[in-house]
Design an enzyme around this catalytic site. Structure first.
Site, PDB file in Angstrom:
ATOM      1  N   LYS A  12       0.835  -1.200   0.000  1.00  0.00           N
ATOM      2  CA  LYS A  12       0.000   0.000   0.000  1.00  0.00           C
ATOM      3  C   LYS A  12       0.868   1.247   0.000  1.00  0.00           C
ATOM      4  O   LYS A  12       1.964   1.263   0.553  1.00  0.00           O
ATOM      5  CB  LYS A  12      -0.895  -0.020   1.245  1.00  0.00           C
ATOM      6  CG  LYS A  12      -1.877   1.140   1.355  1.00  0.00           C
ATOM      7  CD  LYS A  12      -2.715   1.005   2.609  1.00  0.00           C
ATOM      8  CE  LYS A  12      -3.711   2.165   2.715  1.00  0.00           C
ATOM      9  NZ  LYS A  12      -3.050   3.462   2.846  1.00  0.00           N
ATOM     10  N   LYS A  17       7.664   0.832   1.338  1.00  0.00           N
ATOM     11  CA  LYS A  17       8.300   0.016   0.295  1.00  0.00           C
ATOM     12  C   LYS A  17       9.628   0.614  -0.158  1.00  0.00           C
ATOM     13  O   LYS A  17      10.628  -0.096  -0.283  1.00  0.00           O
ATOM     14  CB  LYS A  17       7.394  -0.096  -0.931  1.00  0.00           C
ATOM     15  CG  LYS A  17       6.096  -0.814  -0.710  1.00  0.00           C
ATOM     16  CD  LYS A  17       5.330  -0.968  -2.015  1.00  0.00           C
ATOM     17  CE  LYS A  17       5.048   0.354  -2.700  1.00  0.00           C
ATOM     18  NZ  LYS A  17       4.213   1.257  -1.900  1.00  0.00           N
ATOM     19  N   LYS A  43       5.477   8.548  -8.085  1.00  0.00           N
ATOM     20  CA  LYS A  43       6.105   9.617  -7.292  1.00  0.00           C
ATOM     21  C   LYS A  43       7.607   9.688  -7.538  1.00  0.00           C
ATOM     22  O   LYS A  43       8.265  10.629  -7.117  1.00  0.00           O
ATOM     23  CB  LYS A  43       5.842   9.380  -5.801  1.00  0.00           C
ATOM     24  CG  LYS A  43       4.372   9.382  -5.405  1.00  0.00           C
ATOM     25  CD  LYS A  43       4.196   9.404  -3.892  1.00  0.00           C
ATOM     26  CE  LYS A  43       4.859   8.241  -3.180  1.00  0.00           C
ATOM     27  NZ  LYS A  43       4.273   6.926  -3.527  1.00  0.00           N
ATOM     28  N   ASP A 130      -1.309  -0.188  -4.347  1.00  0.00           N
ATOM     29  CA  ASP A 130      -2.714   0.112  -4.047  1.00  0.00           C
ATOM     30  C   ASP A 130      -3.628  -0.383  -5.163  1.00  0.00           C
ATOM     31  O   ASP A 130      -4.690  -0.922  -4.928  1.00  0.00           O
ATOM     32  CB  ASP A 130      -2.907   1.630  -3.891  1.00  0.00           C
ATOM     33  CG  ASP A 130      -2.408   2.118  -2.540  1.00  0.00           C
ATOM     34  OD1 ASP A 130      -2.955   3.106  -2.053  1.00  0.00           O
ATOM     35  OD2 ASP A 130      -1.489   1.499  -1.989  1.00  0.00           O
TER      36      ASP A 130
END
Length: 841
Positions: A12, A17, A43, A130
């Site tokens: 998630k 991570k 990102k 996600d």
């Protein structure tokens, strides 16, 4: 030889991570291993601690992203300890499909040889987990990595994401993908580790370790380092070294295919902190389904709703590790009847919002007003669509099968997928192409003409479900016709079904052309790999073409260049008095023009474009001269196919109307030494059509035609060489026929600043600035028909006027007479004048 461990870390968003990935990379590098880290998060912050806080350029920003040869140095950058770093990047938040970027990056890494076996000891992929869509699942879908680790925590939504990721692993288990287990990055030092163990057991995997919060992690982030460098003796660093070794040593052969929970199962068992067996879960789901049904709640249902708990699993269950850390708790049911009813309410739709300036109401239903551009209300020329689809009118008559992978809208925007198929535009080639002969022929880029799902686009899309034709048409073409569900769930299964069917019929063909468009590109369908796969299965090449992504090939160029490469292409004897017609439109009028040339003594050796026939290509060099049709939409074909050939090139004006047809004939015949013969034949032909032509001109003197547009656009109507004019000089031809012309010109300049509104005694010019002014001009004008490239343009018919387009214009002397006759017939027709008031409604 490197050890070649490839590991994907999912989880998630915000679960840690990237932190864990970068620290694992350093742990492996400290062991002397060669490491690659690939950040697959939009990102693009995976490797920031490996590059001392500096974000590296992303693959999305690379010049190679749009196509062409991939330069590894533009996407791979060195981090600390020699670790190679790659960041996929992504679109602006809320725009586009980042998953497509991940798929494209995977293709680029493969094409650049970065992921070849043995190049690295360890490759780590940090992937947003996600939403495991087709794009974000690229490392699994394309089989780049075999080991999957899910980063989670004790929090419910993190565990929910872990269960979803387990579904993705199961879906790609046939690729050799293995779920090694879960790593719990605990948010709460006192959190329930047992819940993580219990979920792992339920979905058929294990817990690889727990990571506790530690100040060293935050401190390392602020100094832009990994914890392994900043605090090598911290508990976090020690735990990561153990985890790194565990991931390396765990063999994929020992892991099981996961057994994830369905959403109802997950939500039901999560209410009890994952205490229970699958049998208990099934019972709870059945009970809750009964509870949330319509009607009053019975005493029995109320009793079930208050059931406090399930028993723990029996000894020997799949729960592994240290088991429950806490005693079993009593859980009450949060889903009261009132809560269920409230939860099930449908929210109101958002308000429609403001409309753009100068647009007529979108619910008027006009094609011209449904595309979102603020100036669409005044557009009557479809330049972009004409140029974009110019290749759609080209057919390669060669033994190729065709598969088109696209959405239904592409069929409407692109003409002539199937005889009689509706198009939004009046394309000049849509009605002039002759019916195809039987055999495996198709368009240049593989545009399909069959339908592989429901013919109305609303079937399930499974060719076996009976929702549509589900098989090829006679000409050996298939189309997948993607719908909304395909966009959400991926259209790969449809594409593979189409390719499978094409492969079954490929024997004796020259190959299969796979053509994809925007939607499958965005949703990440892997057409490139399927093309490679079915090249082996079918035993013939599968050519991939995707104009939406600037990828693939043009079969027109492929077929012609293959022929040019053969030695006999240049050695064929020349035939005196023969020509090649290049770019001339198809139709009976062209055939009549060819007959006239034959009477002059000119033989047409070959006709290239809009059809490519293999026999024409083979004898192409036998001609004495090439005669080009002046169509800029074909300019790139003229350059690619014919440059460098040692044959004389002739470029007369397009033969429309009698004057230009005569000029064309005399110029071509003169180049071949046959002008005297041409003059005699032309005189004979004029005598045949003279009376009909003169009668038409007399009638046209009382008829008016109109064009609408900006001044710069309308000036180009006299020059048919413009790409959007399809080589047809409309204004000179119409004036030769005797028609009066009206120009309705858009201008943002105020009325008192505009020039005179009259061109001469016969042709007028009038200005408009708003939709209302245009509607008034269309309704009150004295003209009989208005030019538009939109199919059934209600702006025109609502004004009581008829509509004409490029399709009305035909080549040659007989074509000129037919054009005049068709336009006069249109001007006589008073249907829209009579029923304009009804059309407005």
């Amino acid at each position: 030889m490197a050890e070649d461990e490839k590991i994907v870390l999912f989880g998630k968003g915000g679960i840690g991570k990237s932190t864990i990935t970068s620290n694992l990379a350093v742990a492996y590098a400290q062991q002397g291993k060669k490491v690659l880290v690939v950040g697959c998060d939009p990102k693009h912050d995976t490797v920031v601690t490996l590059t001392k806080g500096h974000q590296i350029p992303t693959v999305l920003e690379s010049p190679s992203f749009a196509g062409g040869k991939v330069d590894a140095s533009s996407i791979v950058f060195k981090g600390v300890m020699g670790i190679d770093c790659v960041e996929a990047g992504g679109p602006e938040p809320g725009i586009g499909c980042a998953g497509r970027g991940i798929s494209r990056m995977a293709d680029m890494l493969r094409d650049a040889g970065i992921l070849v076996e043995g190049k690295y000891d360890v490759t780590l992929f940090d992937v947003l987990g996600d939403v495991v869509c087709g794009g974000f699942a690229a490392p699994l879908r394309q089989g780049f990595a075999k080991k999957v680790v899910v980063i989670t925590s004790e929090e419910l939504m993190s565990l929910y994401a872990a269960n979803n990721i387990a579904r993705a692993v199961r879906n790609y288990a046939s690729n050799g993908i293995t779920l090694l287990g879960l790593v719990a990055n605990m948010r709460d030092p006192e959190g329930d580790e047992g819940a993580v163990h219990r979920l792992a057991g339920l979905i058929g995997t294990q817990v690889l370790g727990f990571i506790k919060r530690e100040p060293a992690v935050r401190e390392a982030e602020y100094v832009k380092k990994t914890v392994m460098e900043h605090a090598p003796d911290s508990n976090f660093a020690k735990g990561l070294r153990i985890l790194a070794q565990s991931l390396h040593d765990t063999r994929t052969e020992t892991a099981r295919v996961p057994t994830p929970l369905t959403d109802p199962e997950f939500h039901e068992i999560s209410r009890l902190a994952f205490h229970g067996t699958r049998e208990d879960i099934a019972q709870a789901v059945a009970e809750y389904t009964s509870l949330s049904g319509s009607g009053p709640q019975t005493d029995e249902k109320a009793e079930l709703a208050e059931k406090p708990e399930f028993s723990d699993p029996a000894a020997g269950s799949a729960i592994s590790g240290n088991g429950d850390k806490k005693q079993k708790e009593t859980w009450t049911n949060p889903f009261s009847q009132a809560a269920v009813q409230a939860h099930g309410q449908t929210p109101e739709r958002a308000s429609e919002g403001h409309r753009r300036k100068n647009t007529i109401k979108a619910d008027d239903g006009f094609n011209a007003k449904q595309w979102g551009a603020s100036d669409q209300w005044r557009r009557f020329f479809c330049d972009t669509e004409l140029q974009r689809n110019a290749g759609q009118g080209i057919s390669v008559e060669a033994p190729y099968l065709h598969v088109q992978h696209s959405d239904i809208e592409c069929h409407y925007a692109t003409p002539d997928f199937k005889d009689g198929q509706m198009s939004y535009f009046n394309f000049p080639w849509a009605t002039s192409s002759p019916k195809k002969e039987s055999g495996m022929h198709g368009p240049s880029s593989g545009e399909g003409r069959g339908v592989l799902s429901g013919s109305n686009g609303h079937g399930t899309g499974d060719p076996s479900d009976g929702s549509g034709q589900g098989d090829s048409f006679e000409d050996g073409n298939w189309a997948t016709v993607l719908g909304d569900l395909d966009v959400i769930q991926g259209g790969q299964h449809k594409l593979e079904t189409a390719l499978k069917r094409a492969a079954e019929k490929a024997k004796g063909s020259a190959g299969i052309v796979l053509y994809t468009t925007c939607v499958p590109t965005v949703i990440g369908d892997d057409a490139v790999d399927l093309a490679r796969k079915y090249t082996e299965i079918a035993g013939v090449p599968v050519h991939y073409s995707n104009p939406a992504a600037n990828e693939g090939i043009d079969m027109t160029v492929v077929v012609f260049k293959d022929a040019r490469a053969k030695p006999e292409f240049l050695t064929i004897p020349r035939r005196a008095g023969s020509i090649n017609l290049i770019g001339f439109p198809e139709g009976p009028e062209t055939e009549e023009w060819v007959d006239l040339l034959r009477r002059v003594g000119i033989e047409v050796n070959a006709r290239i474009l809009p059809r490519i026939k293999i026999e024409d290509v083979r004898r192409f060099m036998a001609a004495e001269a090439h005669v080009f049709y002046p169509n800029k939409a074909y300019a790139h074909y003229y350059e690619k196919l014919f440059d460098g050939l040692t044959i004389r090139r002739l470029n007369p004006p397009a033969p429309y109307g009698l004057k230009l047809s005569q000029q064309w004939l005399f110029e071509v015949a003169g180049a071949l030494g046959l002008k005297e013969r041409a003059e005699k034949v032309w005189s004979e032909e004029l005598e045949k059509v003279k009376d009909q032509w003169q009668a038409g001109i007399s009638e046209a003197a009382g008829s008016r035609l109109a064009f609408v547009g900006e001044m710069s656009r309308l000036k180009g109507l006299s020059d048919g060489s413009h790409a959007w004019g399809w080589g047809i000089p409309m204004v000179p031809v119409l004036k030769e026929m005797g028609f009066s012309l009206d120009y309705l010109v858009y201008s943002e300049v105020e009325k008192h600043q505009k020039p005179s509104a009259r061109e001469d005694n016969k042709h007028t010019l009038q200005w408009f600035q708003t939709p209302t002014e245009l509607a008034q001009l269309l309704e009150n004008g004295k003209f009989h028909a208005v030019y538009s490239e939109y199919f059934f343009d209600r702006r025109i018919t609502s004004g009581g006027k008829n509509q004409f387009s490029l399709n009305y214009f035909k080549v040659g002397h007989t074509g000129a007479v037919k054009t005049l006759g068709r336009l006069l017939e249109l001007c006589r027709w008073n249907f829209y004048r009579r029923y304009a008031d009804f059309i407005k409604k």
